[in-house]
Design a protein around this motif. Structure first.
Motif, PDB file in Angstrom:
ATOM      1  N   ARG A 264       0.864  -1.190   0.000  1.00 24.55           N
ATOM      2  CA  ARG A 264       0.000   0.000   0.000  1.00 24.55           C
ATOM      3  C   ARG A 264       0.892   1.229   0.000  1.00 24.55           C
ATOM      4  O   ARG A 264       1.772   1.343   0.856  1.00 24.55           O
ATOM      5  CB  ARG A 264      -0.907   0.029   1.235  1.00 24.55           C
ATOM      6  N   GLU A 266       1.138   4.009   1.252  1.00 19.55           N
ATOM      7  CA  GLU A 266       0.636   4.848   2.346  1.00 19.55           C
ATOM      8  C   GLU A 266       1.169   6.270   2.193  1.00 19.55           C
ATOM      9  O   GLU A 266       2.348   6.461   1.885  1.00 19.55           O
ATOM     10  CB  GLU A 266       1.100   4.283   3.696  1.00 19.55           C
ATOM     11  N   ARG A 275       2.911   1.185  10.140  1.00 20.27           N
ATOM     12  CA  ARG A 275       2.285   1.510   8.854  1.00 20.27           C
ATOM     13  C   ARG A 275       3.384   1.533   7.805  1.00 20.27           C
ATOM     14  O   ARG A 275       4.109   2.506   7.657  1.00 20.27           O
ATOM     15  CB  ARG A 275       1.570   2.861   8.937  1.00 20.27           C
ATOM     16  N   SER A 276       3.539   0.424   7.103  1.00 17.66           N
ATOM     17  CA  SER A 276       4.590   0.292   6.099  1.00 17.66           C
ATOM     18  C   SER A 276       3.973   0.309   4.711  1.00 17.66           C
ATOM     19  O   SER A 276       2.758   0.200   4.556  1.00 17.66           O
ATOM     20  CB  SER A 276       5.332  -1.029   6.269  1.00 17.66           C
ATOM     21  N   GLU A 374      -4.929  -0.731  15.719  1.00 16.86           N
ATOM     22  CA  GLU A 374      -5.407  -1.997  15.124  1.00 16.86           C
ATOM     23  C   GLU A 374      -4.297  -2.998  14.804  1.00 16.86           C
ATOM     24  O   GLU A 374      -3.292  -2.670  14.187  1.00 16.86           O
ATOM     25  CB  GLU A 374      -6.159  -1.667  13.827  1.00 16.86           C
ATOM     26  N   LEU A 375      -4.573  -4.226  15.253  1.00 19.95           N
ATOM     27  CA  LEU A 375      -3.698  -5.353  14.960  1.00 19.95           C
ATOM     28  C   LEU A 375      -4.358  -6.213  13.881  1.00 19.95           C
ATOM     29  O   LEU A 375      -3.715  -6.740  12.997  1.00 19.95           O
ATOM     30  CB  LEU A 375      -3.582  -6.166  16.253  1.00 19.95           C
ATOM     31  N   SER A 465      -8.606 -10.656   9.385  1.00 15.67           N
ATOM     32  CA  SER A 465      -7.480 -10.204   8.569  1.00 15.67           C
ATOM     33  C   SER A 465      -6.430  -9.536   9.457  1.00 15.67           C
ATOM     34  O   SER A 465      -6.675  -8.493  10.045  1.00 15.67           O
ATOM     35  CB  SER A 465      -8.024  -9.220   7.530  1.00 15.67           C
ATOM     36  N   GLY A 467      -2.227  -8.392  10.330  1.00 20.17           N
ATOM     37  CA  GLY A 467      -0.961  -7.958   9.747  1.00 20.17           C
ATOM     38  C   GLY A 467       0.198  -8.614  10.501  1.00 20.17           C
ATOM     39  O   GLY A 467       0.257  -8.554  11.724  1.00 20.17           O
TER      40      GLY A 467
HETATM   41  P1  ATP Z   1      -5.480   0.880   9.018  1.00 21.20           P
HETATM   42  O1  ATP Z   1      -6.852   1.432   9.327  1.00 21.20           O
HETATM   43  O2  ATP Z   1      -4.580   0.828  10.206  1.00 21.20           O
HETATM   44  O3  ATP Z   1      -4.859   1.492   7.801  1.00 21.20           O
HETATM   45  P2  ATP Z   1      -6.882  -1.128   7.635  1.00 21.20           P
HETATM   46  O4  ATP Z   1      -8.178  -1.180   8.398  1.00 21.20           O
HETATM   47  O5  ATP Z   1      -6.822  -0.418   6.349  1.00 21.20           O
HETATM   48  O6  ATP Z   1      -5.706  -0.624   8.632  1.00 21.20           O
HETATM   49  P3  ATP Z   1      -7.071  -3.754   6.649  1.00 21.20           P
HETATM   50  O7  ATP Z   1      -7.287  -3.347   5.249  1.00 21.20           O
HETATM   51  O8  ATP Z   1      -8.242  -4.256   7.416  1.00 21.20           O
HETATM   52  O9  ATP Z   1      -6.358  -2.580   7.453  1.00 21.20           O
HETATM   53  O10 ATP Z   1      -5.883  -4.799   6.673  1.00 21.20           O
HETATM   54  C1  ATP Z   1      -5.835  -5.867   7.592  1.00 21.20           C
HETATM   55  C2  ATP Z   1      -4.592  -5.814   8.442  1.00 21.20           C
HETATM   56  O11 ATP Z   1      -3.424  -5.613   7.646  1.00 21.20           O
HETATM   57  C3  ATP Z   1      -4.570  -4.659   9.450  1.00 21.20           C
HETATM   58  O12 ATP Z   1      -5.281  -4.991  10.613  1.00 21.20           O
HETATM   59  C4  ATP Z   1      -3.087  -4.533   9.715  1.00 21.20           C
HETATM   60  O13 ATP Z   1      -2.647  -5.459  10.687  1.00 21.20           O
HETATM   61  C5  ATP Z   1      -2.464  -4.892   8.385  1.00 21.20           C
HETATM   62  N1  ATP Z   1      -2.088  -3.658   7.674  1.00 21.20           N
HETATM   63  C6  ATP Z   1      -2.882  -2.882   6.916  1.00 21.20           C
HETATM   64  N2  ATP Z   1      -2.195  -1.846   6.413  1.00 21.20           N
HETATM   65  C7  ATP Z   1      -0.924  -1.974   6.868  1.00 21.20           C
HETATM   66  C8  ATP Z   1       0.274  -1.216   6.690  1.00 21.20           C
HETATM   67  N3  ATP Z   1       0.305  -0.137   5.929  1.00 21.20           N
HETATM   68  N4  ATP Z   1       1.395  -1.637   7.317  1.00 21.20           N
HETATM   69  C9  ATP Z   1       1.395  -2.744   8.085  1.00 21.20           C
HETATM   70  N5  ATP Z   1       0.297  -3.499   8.277  1.00 21.20           N
HETATM   71  C10 ATP Z   1      -0.847  -3.134   7.683  1.00 21.20           C
END
Ligand code: ATP
Length: 611
Positions: A264, A266, A275-276, A374-375, A465, A467
């Motif tokens: 992603r 970001e 957030r990577s 969020e985990l 789901s 991470g």
């Molecule tokens: P956030 O709101 O923190 O951006 P998200 O709700 O978009 O997360 P999901 O799309 O539900 O995240 O993705 C499922 C999981 O993937 C997240 O709970 C997280 O653990 C992991 N994840 C999502 N984006 C990242 C990221 N940029 N870096 C690391 N882990 C991520």
């Protein structure tokens, strides 16, 4: 009130991760690349253990989940169908002065971390405006730390607007409004503007920024061969649903699990690896029968009545019970690898926060040093995903269920009508959302609802789901502890102990000959190493005093050290072929506890603890 951040702990963790080889900045020798991280020798083992445990728990230990390993680049239409092309975006603003990009929904959070905003908060505590102090600051320190703030560029004019505002209402300002005032030079023309957290300049209004990384397949770079690095692993599961169903001999309810890289772009990667831009996910799509089907077969749907784990799955479970089940299963998983429930929180999204197709979504949050975040997300996503891929690919995604067909025949007409109507309404609602005309949506929904009598339906899905990288970061921050010890000469020293659960610890056991210059000790220690090595990751170490070697293992988070000493060689005959096991221990009190065990029993003893 904002949650207090433990920046001190975070700094120590980042430093330890680099020093001991858990995590390195990607491309470090070229200055790094923002949002990308590498795992060093200890980090790679830790990550491997976590993924292995997830895979074992979610697939091998269950009869009702099958695995999948799909490609990262898939047909671009998948991302159109899933909604990612059109809506997978974050709101982004650009600073008109310093040109930095900022996620519009994170401006205020970022602002409070930056020096100029902190200085303003100190000058005007609680939003109590002090014009004289602001003016003094604007002409001195402000010039350095917030060069583009309107207050700094044109203090008199900016403060005159602010003074006017205070005159109208002398009550203290909300901090957000105060920051906006200080960033606004032409109030009459622009209204209040949002300040750049970095330099105080003016941010543009937010615009959506799609987070998917784009690339091309084949030698020609054109729109025709545009494709994306997957932003999640889940979509591959939906598009391979039929293949897995047919080859795995599973029947709904069942799940498909996949883990792997996701990408992603970001806008502002932050909080270390949290957030990577490149990360790994562990995702399960658990397909269930729609409630109407369960009700037709079981008579009634079980309701969630008590808190806690609902127990073994039952045929009368509808989506709510399955959702609750997966929330509890996932929390159980985290507890089993050393994150106690007290470090976790459940956040149940409010109806207005849910995607239009979602029935419920629970975020499992972990108390990171920088805040509770969020985990993992566990969503009840209805039949949206399979329906979208059926519609966009033209391939049917429904299943045939003989039990439903047989049960339907036995229902009385009132029940049939009721279930038919409910299923019809849900399908009609979905189809109208996709842009079908009211008439077409009703006609298609009628066909779908008629399918119930023939045993046909589109499965719904529960999606846990998680991470990988966020979990690793959680495990590392939770494991971090310091002890202060005083030696015989009264000198105190602090050192780090990483208290990983043995199941995730990167090194399970260290094998240490007491002295390295005694060939018999070394030979015996090497024999013990060779006995254990095929079964677990171990570290053989003969360099330095035994105390120093123990300390090195504590810092790596190794739960057990095995020492080969003269008693192992039979100095005390009754101790021949025994070794000392030193426990890292999980509390300061039992750290360093030792016990004697026979080499014959060593492997099963360790396996019982590290698996
Ligand atoms: P956030 O709101 O923190 O951006 P998200 O709700 O978009 O997360 P999901 O799309 O539900 O995240 O993705 C499922 C999981 O993937 C997240 O709970 C997280 O653990 C992991 N994840 C999502 N984006 C990242 C990221 N940029 N870096 C690391 N882990 C991520």
């Amino acid at each position: 009130m904002a949650e207090p951040k433990n920046t001190d702990l975070m700094e120590k963790v980042v430093s330890l991760c680099k020093r001991r080889g858990f995590i390195f900045q990607s491309s470090e020798i070229y200055g790094g690349i923002n949002g990308f991280w590498d795992y060093g020798p200890l980090g790679a083992e830790l990550k491997r253990n976590v993924k292995e445990l997830w895979w074992t728990t979610m697939t091998r230990m269950r009869d009702d989940v099958a695995g999948l390993e799909a490609t990262i680049i898939m047909h671009p239409q998948i991302w159109k169908a899933s909604g990612h092309v059109d809506t997978f975006s974050d709101p982004m603003s650009t600073c008109r002065q310093c040109k930095k990009l900022v996620r519009a929904d994170q401006v205020w959070e970022q602002l409070t971390e930056n020096a100029w905003a902190q200085a303003v908060a100190e000058l005007c505590p609680g939003g109590q405006v002090d014009v004289a102090r602001l003016l003094g600051w604007a002409k001195s320190k402000g010039q350095r730390i917030a060069p583009n703030l309107a207050l700094v560029r044109n203090p008199e004019l900016t403060l005159s607007w602010l003074a006017e505002r205070v005159q109208q209402n002398p009550a203290p300002l909300e901090m957000k409004e105060l920051y906006q005032h200080l960033a606004t030079e032409q109030l009459r023309q622009t209204g209040l503007v949002t300040p750049c957290p970095h330099c105080g300049g003016e941010l543009t209004p937010p615009r959506p920024f799609n987070l998917m990384f784009k690339t091309h397949y084949g030698p020609v770079e054109s729109e025709d061969n545009l494709c994306y690095l997957r932003p999640e692993t889940a979509q591959a599961i939906f598009v391979q649903f039929k293949n897995v169903l047919e080859t795995s001999r599973q029947r709904v309810p069942f799940g498909i699990a996949q883990m792997g890289k996701a990408f992603r772009n970001e806008v502002t990667p932050r909080n270390y690896t949290f957030r990577s831009r490149e990360f790994e996910q562990m995702e399960l799509e658990f397909f269930i029968k729609p409630d109407e089907v369960v009700e037709a077969q079981a008579g009634a749907i079980a309701t969630v009545s008590a808190p806690g784990h609902p127990g073994e799955p039952q045929p009368n479970w509808g989506w709510q019970m399955w959702h609750k089940y997966w929330v509890e299963e996932r929390i159980k998983f985290y507890e089993g690898i050393g994150l106690p429930r007290t470090t976790l929180e459940e956040y149940w999204q409010k109806p207005e926060e849910l995607a239009h197709y979602a029935r419920a979504c629970v975020d499992i949050l972990f108390k990171f040093p920088f805040g509770t975040q969020e985990l993992e997300g566990i969503a009840a996503r209805s039949d949206y995903d399979l329906s979208q891929h059926a519609r966009c690919s033209g391939k049917p995604m429904g299943v045939f269920d003989e039990e439903l067909r047989a049960a339907w025949i036995k229902l009385d007409q009132t029940k049939k009508d009721e279930l038919w109507k409910r299923y019809f309404e849900a399908r009609r609602k979905y189809l109208e959302k996709t842009g079908e005309t009211i008439e077409k949506a009703a006609a298609l929904a009628r066909e779908d609802a008629d399918g119930l009598a023939k045993g046909l339906y589109i499965p719904h899905v529960i999606e846990p789901s998680a991470g990988v990288d966020r979990l690793i970061l959680g495990l590392i921050t939770h494991a971090y502890s310091e002890v202060t010890e005083t030696d015989a000469k009264g000198k105190s020293e602090s050192r780090v102990i990483m208290r990983f659960h043995p199941r995730v610890a990167p090194i399970k056991v260290a094998v240490l000959p007491l002295l390295k210059n005694k060939p018999e000790l070394v030979a015996k220690a090497l024999a013990v190493r060779d006995l254990l090595r095929p079964h677990m990751n171990l570290f053989y170490d003969e360099a330095g005093s035994i105390g120093r070697r123990y300390a090195r293992q504590d810092e790596a988070g190794t739960p057990y050290c095995v020492t080969i000493d003269f008693d192992t060689l039979g100095e005390k005959p009754e101790l021949l072929d025994t070794v000392t096991i030193r426990h890292r221990g999980d509390t300061a009190e039992d750290n360093g506890r030792q016990e004697r065990i026979s080499i014959n029993e060593l492997l099963p003893w360790l396996l019982a603890r590290v698996r």
